[in-house]
Design a protein around this motif. Sequence first.
Motif, mmCIF file in Angstrom:
data_model
loop_
_atom_site.group_PDB
_atom_site.id
_atom_site.type_symbol
_atom_site.label_atom_id
_atom_site.label_comp_id
_atom_site.label_asym_id
_atom_site.label_seq_id
_atom_site.Cartn_x
_atom_site.Cartn_y
_atom_site.Cartn_z
ATOM 1 N N ALA A 148 44.560 30.401 41.782
ATOM 2 C CA ALA A 148 44.505 31.420 40.720
ATOM 3 C C ALA A 148 45.872 32.058 40.530
ATOM 4 C CB ALA A 148 43.486 32.500 41.097
ATOM 5 N N ASP A 149 46.051 32.678 39.354
ATOM 6 C CA ASP A 149 47.271 33.423 39.056
ATOM 7 C C ASP A 149 47.058 34.916 39.309
ATOM 8 O OD1 ASP A 149 48.774 31.111 37.821
ATOM 9 O OD2 ASP A 149 46.954 31.135 36.583
ATOM 10 N N ILE A 150 45.817 35.359 39.063
ATOM 11 C CA ILE A 150 45.511 36.793 39.166
ATOM 12 C C ILE A 150 44.236 36.971 39.982
ATOM 13 C CG2 ILE A 150 44.943 38.887 37.835
ATOM 14 C CD1 ILE A 150 46.310 37.508 35.398
ATOM 15 N N PHE A 151 44.248 37.971 40.855
ATOM 16 C CA PHE A 151 43.037 38.337 41.591
ATOM 17 C C PHE A 151 42.627 39.730 41.125
ATOM 18 C CE2 PHE A 151 41.158 40.463 45.409
ATOM 19 C CZ PHE A 151 40.000 39.691 45.482
ATOM 20 N N ALA A 152 41.365 39.870 40.683
ATOM 21 C CA ALA A 152 40.880 41.156 40.165
ATOM 22 C C ALA A 152 39.698 41.646 40.999
ATOM 23 C CB ALA A 152 40.478 41.013 38.702
ATOM 24 N N PRO A 153 39.943 42.588 41.929
ATOM 25 C CA PRO A 153 38.828 43.143 42.718
ATOM 26 C C PRO A 153 38.077 44.209 41.918
ATOM 27 C CG PRO A 153 40.968 43.865 43.603
ATOM 28 C CD PRO A 153 41.240 43.160 42.314
ATOM 29 N N ASN A 154 36.809 43.962 41.663
ATOM 30 C CA ASN A 154 35.998 44.897 40.863
ATOM 31 C C ASN A 154 34.656 45.152 41.526
ATOM 32 O OD1 ASN A 154 37.752 44.962 38.445
ATOM 33 N ND2 ASN A 154 37.288 42.793 38.446
ATOM 34 N N ALA A 155 34.612 45.050 42.851
ATOM 35 C CA ALA A 155 33.320 45.212 43.528
ATOM 36 C C ALA A 155 33.372 46.427 44.448
ATOM 37 C CB ALA A 155 32.974 43.951 44.298
ATOM 38 N N ILE A 156 33.882 46.225 45.656
ATOM 39 C CA ILE A 156 33.905 47.301 46.654
ATOM 40 C C ILE A 156 35.344 47.520 47.133
ATOM 41 C CG2 ILE A 156 31.537 47.001 47.500
ATOM 42 C CD1 ILE A 156 32.732 45.170 49.695
ATOM 43 N N LEU B 103 38.175 31.553 34.185
ATOM 44 C CA LEU B 103 37.596 32.527 35.113
ATOM 45 C C LEU B 103 36.799 31.902 36.251
ATOM 46 C CD1 LEU B 103 36.290 35.031 32.387
ATOM 47 C CD2 LEU B 103 38.504 35.035 33.555
ATOM 48 N N THR B 104 37.060 32.423 37.456
ATOM 49 C CA THR B 104 36.246 32.102 38.629
ATOM 50 C C THR B 104 35.762 33.436 39.167
ATOM 51 O OG1 THR B 104 37.626 30.191 39.124
ATOM 52 C CG2 THR B 104 36.329 31.061 40.946
ATOM 53 N N GLY B 105 34.558 33.477 39.714
ATOM 54 C CA GLY B 105 34.085 34.769 40.203
ATOM 55 C C GLY B 105 33.112 34.658 41.356
ATOM 56 N N CYS B 106 32.904 35.794 42.019
ATOM 57 C CA CYS B 106 31.852 35.869 43.027
ATOM 58 C C CYS B 106 31.123 37.188 42.844
ATOM 59 C CB CYS B 106 32.426 35.763 44.434
ATOM 60 S SG CYS B 106 33.352 37.220 44.938
ATOM 61 N N ASP B 107 29.870 37.202 43.194
ATOM 62 C CA ASP B 107 29.068 38.426 43.117
ATOM 63 C C ASP B 107 27.833 38.211 43.969
ATOM 64 O OD1 ASP B 107 27.251 40.610 42.060
ATOM 65 O OD2 ASP B 107 28.971 40.926 40.766
ATOM 66 N N ILE B 108 27.339 39.302 44.574
ATOM 67 C CA ILE B 108 26.110 39.148 45.364
ATOM 68 C C ILE B 108 24.905 38.964 44.451
ATOM 69 C CG2 ILE B 108 26.808 40.315 47.504
ATOM 70 C CD1 ILE B 108 25.722 42.899 46.431
ATOM 71 N N ASP B 109 25.088 39.243 43.169
ATOM 72 C CA ASP B 109 24.006 39.167 42.201
ATOM 73 C C ASP B 109 24.193 37.935 41.296
ATOM 74 O OD1 ASP B 109 22.074 39.627 40.329
ATOM 75 O OD2 ASP B 109 23.053 41.372 39.412
ATOM 76 N N ASP B 110 23.397 36.884 41.539
ATOM 77 C CA ASP B 110 23.529 35.649 40.744
ATOM 78 C C ASP B 110 23.255 35.907 39.265
ATOM 79 O OD1 ASP B 110 24.088 34.274 42.997
ATOM 80 O OD2 ASP B 110 22.054 33.498 43.303
ATOM 81 N N GLU B 111 22.376 36.855 39.011
ATOM 82 C CA GLU B 111 21.954 37.149 37.637
ATOM 83 C C GLU B 111 23.159 37.547 36.757
ATOM 84 O OE1 GLU B 111 19.465 37.452 34.484
ATOM 85 O OE2 GLU B 111 19.123 36.493 36.428
#
Length: 375
Positions: free
Chosen positions: A250-258, A217-225
Amino acid sequence: MINKDNITVENLDVTKHSEFKNHEKVFRVSAPEYNFVAFVGVHSTVLGAAEGGIRYKPYDSEDDAITDVLRLSEGMTLKNAGAGLSAGGGKTVVMALDGEPKPSELVLQVLAEGLNRVNEKGVIYFGAQDMNISEENLNYMGAYTRYIKGASSDDPQIVGGTPSPLTAIGVFEAMKQAVAEVYGAGRGFDGLRVSLQGIGSVGGALARLLDREGAVLTGCDIDDEAFAVLRAEGVIVRQVDLDEIYDQPADIFAPNAIGGTISDETAQRLANAGVLIVCGAANNQQKEQVGHKQSKKLQQLGILYCPDFIVNAGGIIWVNQVGMNAETVRERIRTHMPQSLKKIIQLHQKTGEDMGQAAENYSLSVVREAAEKAA
Ligand code: NAD
């Protein structure tokens, strides 16, 4: 106690609005005494009482809020129909006041009374959780209206409460189906690289499920916590900057933010990064949803796009089934989501329509058939 006499519910004529798609009713609920303005959109009740979340956020203007409620309530018709629910599509947007990021008890009381009044006007609509409306908010509103779904359940074996974990299960099961389609049956997640855009309620739960199956898993989020919370549980998500997420191998991109993060440009970057599947919970993922521009672009790039309103319906299935046996409904979500995605893939292959259009056509056909039967 609020002054109910000062709450007004008006039927709006939106037939000339650019986002009008034969919505049955749109109401403006206002209470000037409390600086309260909300819009309730009921797009369709052909399949049953309208259901859809209540969103509380700042809008620049009333027209922006109306635009949102028109789009979102239509989206709920497509989602509920695609999920096989006997429920129509509706949505509420509440215009948040400056400096009030969460609704106050007063706002919740006015909103509850607004829902009662809307339901006296010849349509049935139930509100549920959405942006900035929590399970606790619904519990509070439950004392003032019966037109909400998703308040807490006293019994863990009975459906109730926040739908996010079920949305994550649904996305996970649909993603499994997408992997089988792209890599062949029997290929699990072991070693597959998944880029997660947003690891909040749904994205975090999805990360846990994928981690358990051996995905990288790799990810990004505005919330480091959010990363620290997962790390404490032993779920490692390699953190990258927000804009770098599209370029991670990556093999899969999963948008779960906006919504709106898939543009022609980001689609190209995902393809360059080796992505073969886009599957996530975020609503309205395509930047240009009308005409499914990015669904077509992803197809040209050889990426399987799993339409958002098909794969993220686990939560609304949960909400719709409030009061039923929780494990039965969980199982329904686990089995329904892959079947639903498979059906859309088959339609796409048969008709040549892109995945987004195939999904829209499918949901519209469900509504049309129900309308014909009722006529
Ligand atoms: P959430 O608020 O719990 O999580 C969203 C996460 O995204 C947060 O951690 C936030 O910090 C992060 N984020 C915000 N902007 C970002 C950005 N630009 N880049 C990266 N990360 C960003 O919300 P949620 O309940 O997990 O829902 C996520 C998405 O799924 C939303 O689009 C929502 O509409 C959609 N959705 C949710 C459900 C549900 O059951 N919760 C159901 C259907 C669809």
